[in-house]
Design a protein around this motif. Structure first.
Motif, PDB file in Angstrom:
ATOM      1  N   GLU A 181       0.814  -1.208   0.000  1.00  0.00           N
ATOM      2  CA  GLU A 181       0.000   0.000   0.000  1.00  0.00           C
ATOM      3  C   GLU A 181       0.854   1.267   0.000  1.00  0.00           C
ATOM      4  N   TYR A 182       2.115   1.127   0.395  1.00  0.00           N
ATOM      5  CA  TYR A 182       3.017   2.273   0.382  1.00  0.00           C
ATOM      6  C   TYR A 182       3.797   2.385  -0.932  1.00  0.00           C
ATOM      7  N   LEU A 183       3.599   1.415  -1.822  1.00  0.00           N
ATOM      8  CA  LEU A 183       4.366   1.406  -3.062  1.00  0.00           C
ATOM      9  C   LEU A 183       3.462   1.249  -4.282  1.00  0.00           C
ATOM     10  N   PRO A 184       2.493   2.160  -4.491  1.00  0.00           N
ATOM     11  CA  PRO A 184       1.668   2.101  -5.696  1.00  0.00           C
ATOM     12  C   PRO A 184       2.532   2.379  -6.927  1.00  0.00           C
ATOM     13  N   LEU A 185       2.136   1.825  -8.078  1.00  0.00           N
ATOM     14  CA  LEU A 185       2.952   1.913  -9.280  1.00  0.00           C
ATOM     15  C   LEU A 185       3.355   3.343  -9.648  1.00  0.00           C
ATOM     16  N   LEU A 187       3.873   5.923  -7.817  1.00  0.00           N
ATOM     17  CA  LEU A 187       4.893   6.400  -6.875  1.00  0.00           C
ATOM     18  C   LEU A 187       6.231   5.706  -7.128  1.00  0.00           C
ATOM     19  N   VAL A 188       6.188   4.407  -7.451  1.00  0.00           N
ATOM     20  CA  VAL A 188       7.414   3.662  -7.738  1.00  0.00           C
ATOM     21  C   VAL A 188       8.094   4.207  -8.989  1.00  0.00           C
ATOM     22  N   ILE A 189       7.303   4.470 -10.033  1.00  0.00           N
ATOM     23  CA  ILE A 189       7.867   5.002 -11.277  1.00  0.00           C
ATOM     24  C   ILE A 189       8.465   6.386 -11.049  1.00  0.00           C
ATOM     25  N   LYS A 190       7.749   7.214 -10.263  1.00  0.00           N
ATOM     26  CA  LYS A 190       8.269   8.550  -9.968  1.00  0.00           C
ATOM     27  C   LYS A 190       9.607   8.446  -9.247  1.00  0.00           C
ATOM     28  N   GLY A 191       9.685   7.563  -8.257  1.00  0.00           N
ATOM     29  CA  GLY A 191      10.928   7.377  -7.535  1.00  0.00           C
ATOM     30  C   GLY A 191      12.037   6.835  -8.418  1.00  0.00           C
ATOM     31  N   LEU A 192      11.659   5.946  -9.341  1.00  0.00           N
ATOM     32  CA  LEU A 192      12.637   5.383 -10.265  1.00  0.00           C
ATOM     33  C   LEU A 192      13.264   6.471 -11.121  1.00  0.00           C
ATOM     34  N   PHE A 193      12.441   7.384 -11.605  1.00  0.00           N
ATOM     35  CA  PHE A 193      12.965   8.473 -12.421  1.00  0.00           C
ATOM     36  C   PHE A 193      13.799   9.448 -11.606  1.00  0.00           C
ATOM     37  N   GLN A 194      13.407   9.667 -10.370  1.00  0.00           N
ATOM     38  CA  GLN A 194      14.196  10.564  -9.526  1.00  0.00           C
ATOM     39  C   GLN A 194      15.603  10.010  -9.314  1.00  0.00           C
ATOM     40  N   VAL A 195      15.692   8.701  -9.064  1.00  0.00           N
ATOM     41  CA  VAL A 195      17.001   8.077  -8.901  1.00  0.00           C
ATOM     42  C   VAL A 195      17.774   8.125 -10.214  1.00  0.00           C
ATOM     43  N   SER A 196      17.075   7.840 -11.329  1.00  0.00           N
ATOM     44  CA  SER A 196      17.731   7.862 -12.634  1.00  0.00           C
ATOM     45  C   SER A 196      18.275   9.245 -12.966  1.00  0.00           C
ATOM     46  N   MET A 197      17.509  10.274 -12.617  1.00  0.00           N
ATOM     47  CA  MET A 197      17.952  11.638 -12.890  1.00  0.00           C
ATOM     48  C   MET A 197      19.227  11.970 -12.118  1.00  0.00           C
ATOM     49  N   LEU A 198      19.297  11.481 -10.880  1.00  0.00           N
ATOM     50  CA  LEU A 198      20.488  11.727 -10.079  1.00  0.00           C
ATOM     51  C   LEU A 198      21.717  11.039 -10.672  1.00  0.00           C
ATOM     52  N   VAL A 199      21.514   9.858 -11.233  1.00  0.00           N
ATOM     53  CA  VAL A 199      22.632   9.068 -11.744  1.00  0.00           C
ATOM     54  C   VAL A 199      22.984   9.432 -13.179  1.00  0.00           C
ATOM     55  N   LEU A 200      21.948   9.569 -14.032  1.00  0.00           N
ATOM     56  CA  LEU A 200      22.192   9.731 -15.470  1.00  0.00           C
ATOM     57  C   LEU A 200      21.767  11.084 -16.027  1.00  0.00           C
ATOM     58  N   GLY A 201      20.983  11.827 -15.284  1.00  0.00           N
ATOM     59  CA  GLY A 201      20.451  13.060 -15.815  1.00  0.00           C
ATOM     60  C   GLY A 201      19.537  12.801 -16.996  1.00  0.00           C
ATOM     61  N   SER A 223      16.281   2.056 -21.712  1.00  0.00           N
ATOM     62  CA  SER A 223      14.825   2.158 -21.808  1.00  0.00           C
ATOM     63  C   SER A 223      14.203   1.484 -20.608  1.00  0.00           C
ATOM     64  N   LEU A 224      13.053   2.011 -20.184  1.00  0.00           N
ATOM     65  CA  LEU A 224      12.323   1.443 -19.073  1.00  0.00           C
ATOM     66  C   LEU A 224      10.924   1.085 -19.539  1.00  0.00           C
ATOM     67  N   LEU A 225      10.428  -0.052 -19.089  1.00  0.00           N
ATOM     68  CA  LEU A 225       9.082  -0.475 -19.421  1.00  0.00           C
ATOM     69  C   LEU A 225       8.201  -0.213 -18.215  1.00  0.00           C
ATOM     70  N   GLY A 226       7.162   0.611 -18.392  1.00  0.00           N
ATOM     71  CA  GLY A 226       6.295   0.916 -17.275  1.00  0.00           C
ATOM     72  C   GLY A 226       5.101   1.731 -17.732  1.00  0.00           C
ATOM     73  N   ALA A 227       4.191   1.977 -16.805  1.00  0.00           N
ATOM     74  CA  ALA A 227       3.012   2.786 -17.135  1.00  0.00           C
ATOM     75  C   ALA A 227       3.419   4.240 -17.228  1.00  0.00           C
ATOM     76  N   SER A 228       2.651   5.008 -17.985  1.00  0.00           N
ATOM     77  CA  SER A 228       2.964   6.423 -18.123  1.00  0.00           C
ATOM     78  C   SER A 228       2.671   7.147 -16.816  1.00  0.00           C
ATOM     79  N   CYS A 229       3.427   8.195 -16.553  1.00  0.00           N
ATOM     80  CA  CYS A 229       3.184   8.989 -15.349  1.00  0.00           C
ATOM     81  C   CYS A 229       3.567  10.428 -15.641  1.00  0.00           C
ATOM     82  N   HIS A 230       3.122  11.317 -14.801  1.00  0.00           N
ATOM     83  CA  HIS A 230       3.377  12.746 -14.998  1.00  0.00           C
ATOM     84  C   HIS A 230       4.149  13.302 -13.837  1.00  0.00           C
TER      85      HIS A 230
END
Length: 231
Positions: A181-185, A187-201, A223-230
């Motif tokens: 319940e603390y890890l809805p898709l 939120l997970v994708i948003k966090g994934l991009f935040q980490v990616s931005m820190l590492v790869l920009g 490339s990442l496979l996932g649902a779209s997010c804003h």
């Protein structure tokens, strides 16, 4: 595949696992299947395998799943043992032709590490972790004996994940199902991009399922496979 009609045989499995198993049963020709009433179709995909080994109270079910999963593609029409042996023989032949002792040595010519350094690292990891692993196994075994009230219980390979999970629940008072319940898709994708931005920009595309990661020079690096997010 295993079609289960008696829910008691699946005691301990999480609701999400039962829901997925019911959907698989629907696809297999049981349109009335539900997570609550079944029937449930269990398959040897990794997620189901881990769920059964970690949560199913039915020891025979865990044993059957463990053996079946470890035996994939090793018997009957799907047996690929011969193909594997052929691949190994050809790799050995290739290495000898190129002047190496074995295929591993040949592969390391393209790596920063060497065959000897990698082997030494593996042996060091084994030596450094063995004592801790033995101690942890002893702790899990004792915990299982206490809870089951079976002082002579010997844990098999299909028991370790189950009792390790029960021990974690006992020590930390948390269950895996509660974490979902603390890890809805989104939120997970948003966090994934935040980490990616820190590492790869990276730059992201928010309208497609295939998400491309590029560096600051717009060169696609992954490339990442996932649902779209804003954002």
């Amino acid at each position: 595949k295993l079609l289960v009609t008696n829910k008691s045989e699946l005691d301990g499995l999480e609701e999400t696992t039962l829901a997925v198993a019911a959907e698989k049963a629907k696809d297999a020709g049981h349109p009335s299947a539900t997570a609550e009433s079944g029937p449930w179709l269990l398959t040897l995909d990794y997620n189901t395998y881990v769920a059964v080994l970690s949560f199913a109270k039915n020891r025979d079910l865990r044993k059957n799943f463990y053996i079946a999963y470890r035996s994939i593609a090793s018997s009957g029409k799907s047996d690929n043992t011969g193909i594997i042996n052929q691949i190994l023989a050809l790799r050995k032949e290739l290495a000898v032709i190129l002047g190496y002792k074995n295929y591993a040595e040949e592969k390391f010519t393209y790596k920063m590490a060497t065959f000897n350094s990698a082997s030494s690292l593996m042996e060091q990891l084994i030596n450094d972790s063995r004592a801790v692993a033995v101690e942890e196994n002893a702790q899990v075994t004792q915990f299982a004996r206490n809870v089951s009230e079976d002082k002579g219980l010997e844990l098999k390979w299909w028991d370790i994940a189950y009792w390790s999970e029960r021990q974690k629940e006992h020590l930390f008072h948390i269950k895996q199902e509660r974490l979902r319940e603390y890890l809805p898709l989104p939120l997970v994708i948003k966090g994934l991009f935040q980490v990616s931005m820190l590492v790869l920009g990276p730059a992201k595309h928010n309208k497609v399922v295939i998400l491309c990661i590029a560096n600051t020079h717009t060169l696609q690096v992954a490339s990442l496979l996932g649902a779209s997010c804003h954002q």
